[in-house]
Design an enzyme around this catalytic site. Sequence first.
Site, PDB file in Angstrom:
ATOM      1  N   GLY A   1       0.793  -1.225   0.000  1.00 28.70           N
ATOM      2  CA  GLY A   1       0.000   0.000   0.000  1.00 28.70           C
ATOM      3  C   GLY A   1       0.820   1.267   0.000  1.00 28.70           C
ATOM      4  O   GLY A   1       0.608   2.168   0.818  1.00 28.70           O
TER       5      GLY A   1
ATOM      6  N   THR B   1       0.477   5.962  -1.781  1.00 30.07           N
ATOM      7  CA  THR B   1       0.074   7.224  -1.167  1.00 30.07           C
ATOM      8  C   THR B   1       0.507   7.233   0.289  1.00 30.07           C
ATOM      9  O   THR B   1       0.938   6.217   0.840  1.00 30.07           O
ATOM     10  CB  THR B   1      -1.455   7.413  -1.262  1.00 30.07           C
ATOM     11  N   GLY B   2       0.411   8.397   0.945  1.00 34.53           N
ATOM     12  CA  GLY B   2       0.602   8.511   2.380  1.00 34.53           C
ATOM     13  C   GLY B   2       1.963   8.092   2.889  1.00 34.53           C
ATOM     14  O   GLY B   2       2.985   8.247   2.223  1.00 34.53           O
TER      15      GLY B   2
ATOM     16  N   GLY C   1       3.169   5.197   3.299  1.00 33.10           N
ATOM     17  CA  GLY C   1       3.777   4.126   2.524  1.00 33.10           C
ATOM     18  C   GLY C   1       4.621   4.673   1.387  1.00 33.10           C
ATOM     19  O   GLY C   1       5.736   4.184   1.130  1.00 33.10           O
TER      20      GLY C   1
ATOM     21  N   TYR D   1     -12.052  -1.332  13.519  1.00 32.15           N
ATOM     22  CA  TYR D   1     -10.725  -0.770  13.276  1.00 32.15           C
ATOM     23  C   TYR D   1      -9.807  -1.030  14.461  1.00 32.15           C
ATOM     24  O   TYR D   1      -8.665  -1.493  14.303  1.00 32.15           O
ATOM     25  CB  TYR D   1     -10.821   0.730  13.004  1.00 32.15           C
TER      26      TYR D   1
END
Length: 320
Positions: free
Chosen positions: A23, A26-27, A29, A182
């Site tokens: 993943g 984006t972000g 990662g 979560y």
Amino acid sequence: MPLFSGRCLSAAKLAGKTAIITGCNTGIGKETALDFYKRGARVIMACRSMERAEEAKSEIEKRCKDFPDTGNLVLEKLDLNSLSSVRDFAQKIIDTEPQVNILVNNAGVMMCPKGETEDGFEIQIGTNHLAHFLLTLLLLPRIRSSKPARIVTVSSRAHIRGTVNFEDINFKQRPYSAAEAYKQSKLANILFSKELALKLKEHNIDGVNTYSLHPGVIKTELGRHLNNSLFWGARPIIGFLLSPVMKSPELGAQTTIYCALDEKCANETGLYYSDCVVANPSQRAQDESLAKKLWELSAKLVGLGDYNPFTAPDPGVKAK
């Protein structure tokens, strides 16, 4: 900008090393991939969307065009909503990559509406925990033969109020709560990392260390489902309230990077980190009996069968 944010200050180089990051289009990662690439690593960007992964790869290469001795970025498809995709990805890595020195279980979903993975798991426990559980164990023979190696799993401070409901881990019988699902998945991340460290020790496997971590409250796309999960308009309100402590993706990636390569934690394993230092997770996250019980359930759910990742031989790289 938070008043304090830990930084990885290591100057370690990763030339000749191979890292897998899930993943990372984006972000945090993507920032992790960028950092490893700068240090000379061969970075396997394991992403669901090849189009978005290609965009991220191009951006990273552009940002690093003036840096010497950069590594190599390799795109591979991995959909954590599908155990079949996890198995296909792992097999491709076994067939083509001579070594895996760093595995970063980074991908995740947060507070999403009720849904199921391809295999019928509640989407957050399925994506955040079970898929990474299977991926790690399928790659472990190659990781074992690549030591020293590190396995880093991104969790969250949200685990503190989390519980694992072993009778209904997939919310089949109880009302669905995106927040509870979560927190359950993030607690599972820490318990998995802890139990993996213990099992490696039980099998007298040294040189393979495990880490779990809280990256901080990050300005990323991870909270995109908040409006649906809580109430209309929740995301901008929560964003405003948390803005004084929110980190940029670059700062949010620092603890992941620290756990993956810093010399100061090279001899640590099974611990939990925040802001690049060891932190205390919840009492549940330190419960060894809970960790063992989760391991047994996870192995059953993903269909591990008689496969033993701690004793299975590394099959070697097949001819391309």
